[in-house]
Design a protein around this motif. Structure first.
Motif, short mmCIF file in Angstrom:
data_model
loop_
_atom_site.label_atom_id
_atom_site.label_comp_id
_atom_site.label_asym_id
_atom_site.label_seq_id
_atom_site.Cartn_x
_atom_site.Cartn_y
_atom_site.Cartn_z
N LEU A 723 39.89 111.72 34.93
CA LEU A 723 40.33 113.07 35.27
C LEU A 723 41.79 113.24 34.87
O LEU A 723 42.62 112.36 35.15
CB LEU A 723 40.18 113.31 36.77
CG LEU A 723 38.77 113.57 37.29
CD1 LEU A 723 38.71 113.37 38.79
CD2 LEU A 723 38.32 114.98 36.92
N ARG A 724 42.09 114.36 34.23
CA ARG A 724 43.47 114.69 33.85
C ARG A 724 43.84 116.01 34.52
O ARG A 724 43.68 117.08 33.94
CB ARG A 724 43.59 114.77 32.33
CG ARG A 724 43.26 113.45 31.64
CD ARG A 724 43.38 113.54 30.12
NE ARG A 724 43.16 112.23 29.52
CZ ARG A 724 41.97 111.76 29.18
NH1 ARG A 724 40.88 112.49 29.39
NH2 ARG A 724 41.86 110.56 28.63
N PRO A 725 44.36 115.93 35.76
CA PRO A 725 44.62 117.16 36.52
C PRO A 725 45.87 117.90 36.04
O PRO A 725 46.87 117.28 35.68
CB PRO A 725 44.79 116.66 37.95
CG PRO A 725 45.24 115.25 37.81
CD PRO A 725 44.61 114.73 36.55
N SER A 726 45.78 119.20 36.05
CA SER A 726 46.94 120.03 35.73
C SER A 726 47.67 120.49 36.98
O SER A 726 48.75 121.06 36.89
CB SER A 726 46.50 121.26 34.92
OG SER A 726 45.59 122.05 35.67
N ARG A 727 47.07 120.24 38.14
CA ARG A 727 47.75 120.59 39.39
C ARG A 727 47.33 119.60 40.48
O ARG A 727 46.26 118.98 40.41
CB ARG A 727 47.43 122.03 39.82
CG ARG A 727 45.97 122.36 39.98
CD ARG A 727 45.82 123.85 40.30
NE ARG A 727 44.46 124.27 40.56
CZ ARG A 727 43.63 124.77 39.65
NH1 ARG A 727 44.04 124.90 38.40
NH2 ARG A 727 42.41 125.14 39.97
N THR A 728 48.18 119.43 41.45
CA THR A 728 47.93 118.53 42.57
C THR A 728 46.90 119.16 43.49
O THR A 728 47.03 120.32 43.89
CB THR A 728 49.23 118.23 43.32
OG1 THR A 728 50.15 117.61 42.40
CG2 THR A 728 48.99 117.33 44.50
N HIS A 729 45.87 118.37 43.83
CA HIS A 729 44.76 118.97 44.58
C HIS A 729 43.95 117.88 45.27
O HIS A 729 43.85 116.74 44.78
CB HIS A 729 43.88 119.77 43.62
CG HIS A 729 42.99 120.76 44.29
ND1 HIS A 729 43.45 121.77 45.09
CD2 HIS A 729 41.64 120.90 44.26
CE1 HIS A 729 42.44 122.50 45.53
NE2 HIS A 729 41.33 121.98 45.05
N ARG A 730 43.32 118.25 46.37
CA ARG A 730 42.40 117.37 47.09
C ARG A 730 40.97 117.78 46.73
O ARG A 730 40.61 118.96 46.85
CB ARG A 730 42.62 117.49 48.60
CG ARG A 730 41.70 116.64 49.46
CD ARG A 730 41.95 116.95 50.93
NE ARG A 730 41.12 116.15 51.83
CZ ARG A 730 39.87 116.44 52.14
NH1 ARG A 730 39.29 117.52 51.64
NH2 ARG A 730 39.19 115.67 52.97
N VAL A 731 40.16 116.82 46.29
CA VAL A 731 38.83 117.12 45.78
C VAL A 731 37.80 116.22 46.46
O VAL A 731 38.02 115.01 46.61
CB VAL A 731 38.77 116.91 44.24
CG1 VAL A 731 37.36 117.10 43.73
CG2 VAL A 731 39.72 117.88 43.55
N ASP A 732 36.70 116.82 46.85
CA ASP A 732 35.56 116.09 47.41
C ASP A 732 34.71 115.59 46.24
O ASP A 732 34.17 116.39 45.47
CB ASP A 732 34.76 117.04 48.30
CG ASP A 732 33.46 116.42 48.78
OD1 ASP A 732 33.38 115.19 48.90
OD2 ASP A 732 32.50 117.20 49.03
N LEU A 733 34.59 114.28 46.09
CA LEU A 733 33.83 113.68 44.99
C LEU A 733 32.45 113.25 45.48
O LEU A 733 32.32 112.58 46.50
CB LEU A 733 34.58 112.47 44.43
CG LEU A 733 33.83 111.65 43.38
CD1 LEU A 733 33.65 112.44 42.09
CD2 LEU A 733 34.55 110.33 43.11
#
Length: 760
Positions: A723-733
């Motif tokens: 994953l190459r995120p463009s913004r800081t975020h919390r994600v449910d995987l």
């Protein structure tokens, strides 16, 4: 004889090829820039390049009464019809009409064909179409390179190349060693062209070659379109002939073509000067023109790729040979690549039509327009995940141009503020005038939310709100705020009348009460608009909260109409009632398992009706959301085994290559992506519906709705996701091996290893 793939066999082939010219326009290779389109037959002796343009729709004759191209003014009839529907009269909505007959949208049509004849090769100056024998003797090959958009024909030392420039908005053709003589003419007399069309040819010599002009005036109208082709020759001579021009003894020839739709007469010299400015009068300008185009086209095309570990020998096959191997991973790879290429190439002024951007005849099925109640959204389904913002912007352009007409629809049919989208449009008018008693498409209220949903997805992926989308969401919410005035016995709003495209309850009329699609659309529009408009949020959320829930019927299936007493009719090509599953996130196996089970039962009971390609792939998209890889694979198999694809890798609407139609070609990439990756603004699901036929592979560049790009590799032993995120975020995987929370940091790659009970 070179019969290899376009880019070698070390990975997926980003192109296709054929060993002979196209005998039918449906098999012609395609190029386009979202405005102009080209269909290349590839006959080296009598080439026919059909030129199209998104703006070419046949107008009504001047002076004709066009009041029936406005929405019906029936709002005054609405209260009585609502009373009868709520009282149980299942056919009351049949009368919510002004009695007009069905009126089709204005038809899309081709412009003309650019013909390139080599009289030395034919002996008569008239070509014979596809010469498969001659092609084979001279090492014939025609190919299209998806990464560049370039179509190339090689035969006996002659080379012809073509692309449609995204940078310069022109059809660019280049011929090397064109032979002792080459005749060039523009011919509008394609299948179905009106005999009464007034065609005027103007051909003039220029310092570098010649300028060909063809003006075609529509019967009974001051409207016309003009095609202009600038011919530049290196060496030799150019002379004007009764039909066009003849080039003799040239080393190379460059042709630039544009089409304009207009009223009155076009300014041919000005059009010629504009084309000449692109080349400075040089036939060797082709590489510079191509380089400008590649900056836009190749950049977009290369963002996403799919590798299914196919056999290199099968990757090397021609498209027509590969289509005879429907279970080959190489075919799935190539159709994925072709689908992205054709989708990109047909998106610009408009999103893709039912035929993309291409047709070879004037009598195009369903007028070659945009069917918005299913087909358009299915074709553009991959736009966000496949990282093609060009497609989303084309859809946005269509939506925002038509908003004034959508407002007219809301006022005329329902007597309220806000917007109502039409179910069919020619790309110009957004008025809801295509309807009759059997298909009361003017009563479809979910359309605006359905068409704006991809724009919302795009905003989520890029992490910013487009103010145009935010504004139209407010108009959709205003519509529901005014329209929802009737309640049921529990005090909940009822959507009445309510239309579930293009079905009807068993024993009833198509205009009913509380169609599941309408309920999902109203909820989504009101809540999404509330999120973007805090000043109205409380009011719109309160309206959404009073909508009735979906109903599970006696078969355990999510009912197509939530109103008790309305019975489902299962054998239908549309799956409108499962809008909450796809593309919405309203029904999800992780969050709403009971509703997901009911939706899955509804999917299992759904028939294929007339085997429309869009119906099969719509089922596949919903099955992927519900985690049913077997059902996804079965739907894909029905299409791949059903002979839906032409040698061009454009598709048909029905099996047996019946009715040229882009639904399958453009929707197939979305199906493959959804089976492998699903994202919401706060969740990532990897391998949600694994396909048994593709146990290993790599999907690279997918764009998630939480603002990260994703590279995924998988095999029976495990896999890796980057994953190459463009913004800081919390994600449910969620993965097949478990669940966890990811804390993504902008600019920092996050690597997941898909092995063991949990990803690391």
């Amino acid at each position: 004889m070179n019969t290899g793939p376009v880019h070698g066999a070390t990975g997926p082939v980003h192109g296709t090829w054929e060993p002979r010219p196209a005998a039918r326009w449906e098999d012609a290779f395609l190029a386009g820039n979202g405005h102009h389109g080209a269909l290349v037959h590839g006959d080296p002796h009598d080439e026919r390049v059909i030129v199209t343009h998104h703006a070419l729709v046949r107008p009504d004759p001047d002076g004709e009464d066009t009041r029936d191209r406005l929405p019906p003014r029936v709002a005054h009839l609405l209260p009585a019809v609502q009373d009868r529907l709520l009282a149980g009269d299942l056919h009351a909505a049949d009368e919510l009409t002004d009695g007009r007959p069905l009126r089709w949208i204005r038809p899309f049509h081709p412009a003309f064909q650019v013909r390139l004849r080599r009289p030395d090769a034919t002996g008569t100056g008239k070509g014979t179409g596809a010469r498969t024998g001659a092609g084979a003797r001279h090492g014939y090959r025609r190919a299209v390179d998806f990464a560049t958009g370039e179509v190339r024909v090689d035969c006996g030392g002659h080379t012809a190349r073509l692309f449609v420039s995204r940078a310069d908005d022109a059809v660019v053709q280049h011929l090397t060693d064109p032979g002792p003589a080459l005749d060039v003419l523009l011919d509008h007399r394609l299948s179905g062209a009106p005999a009464a069309a007034d065609a005027l040819h103007r051909h003039v010599r220029t310092p570098e070659g010649a300028l060909l002009g063809l003006r075609v005036r529509y019967p009974g109208s001051e409207r016309a379109y003009t095609g202009v082709t600038l011919v530049t020759a290196t060496g030799g001579t150019v002379t004007v002939t009764p039909e066009g021009i003849r080039v003799e003894g040239a080393r190379e020839v460059l042709l630039l073509t544009r089409v304009r739709r207009h009223t009155g007469e076009a300014n041919l010299p000005a059009e010629g000067r504009a084309l000449r400015a692109l080349t400075a009068g040089r036939a060797d300008a082709y590489p510079a023109l191509l380089a400008r185009h590649l900056t836009l086209h190749r950049t977009a095309y290369r963002r996403v790729s799919l590798d299914l570990s196919a056999d290199p020998a099968e990757r090397a096959l021609s498209g027509s040979a590969l289509l005879r191997r429907p279970d080959s991973p190489a075919l799935a790879e190539r159709l994925f690549a072709a689908g992205r290429y054709h989708l990109l190439s047909s998106s610009g002024l408009n999103p893709p039509r039912l035929t993309g951007l291409w047709t070879g005849e004037w009598d195009t099925a369903w007028s070659g327009g945009f069917t918005t109640d299913a087909n358009l959204n299915l074709q553009t389904a991959s736009a966000t995940a496949a990282d093609l913002p060009e497609v989303t912007e084309a859809l946005a352009s269509l939506v925002h141009r038509q908003l004034p007409d959508w407002r007219d629809n809301a006022r005329a049919v329902f007597g309220v503020r806000g917007v109502v989208a039409p179910a069919h449009t020619d790309g110009e008018s957004g008025h809801a005038y295509h309807f009759d008693r059997d298909y009361p498409l003017h009563l479809w209220t979910a359309g605006a939310d359905w068409l704006v949903k991809p724009l919302v997805d795009h905003d989520e992926a890029r992490g910013a709100h487009d103010p145009r989308t935010t504004a139209v969401l407010a108009e959709i919410a205003s519509f529901y705020e005014d329209f929802l005035t009737r309640t049921d016995a529990h005090g909940r709003w009822t959507v009445v009348p309510s239309y579930s495209p293009e079905n009807r309850p068993a024993g009833g009329g198509p205009g009913a009460v509380d169609a599941a699609m309408d309920l999902s659309a109203a909820r989504h529009a009101l809540l999404t608009a509330a999120d973007r408009h805090p000043e109205h949020a409380a009011r719109w959320r309160a309206v959404a909260a009073r909508l009735p829930p979906h109903r599970t019927n006696a078969d355990g299936a999510l009912a197509e109409w939530a109103r008790p007493g309305l019975r489902d009719a299962y054998d239908h090509r549309h799956l409108s009632h499962l809008y909450g599953v796809w593309p919405l996130d309203e029904i999800d196996p992780h969050d709403t398992p009971a509703a997901a089970r009911a939706a899955h039962r509804a999917l299992a009971l759904r028939g294929a009706e007339n085997d429309s390609a869009h119906g099969h792939l719509h089922q596949a998209l919903i099955a992927a959301r519900l985690g049913d890889g077997g059902r996804v694979a079965a739907a894909l198999a029905r299409v791949l085994h059903g002979d839906y694809f032409h040698a061009s890798l454009m598709s048909s609407h029905y099996p047996g290559r019946d009715v040229y139609n882009a639904d399958a070609a453009h929707a197939l990439p979305a199906v493959l992506i959804e089976a492998l990756v699903r994202s919401t603004p706060d969740r990532l699901v990897l391998l949600p519906a694994p396909l048994p036929a593709h146990p290993a592979g790599a999907l690279r560049g997918v764009r998630t709705r939480f603002g990260a790009t994703l590279d995924l590799t998988w095999s029976p032993e495990g896999g890796t996701a980057v994953l190459r995120p463009s913004r800081t975020h919390r994600v449910d995987l969620r993965t097949p091996s478990g669940a966890q929370v990811l804390h993504l940091v902008a600019g920092q790659d996050h690597v997941l290893t898909l092995t063991g009970p949990r990803p690391r």
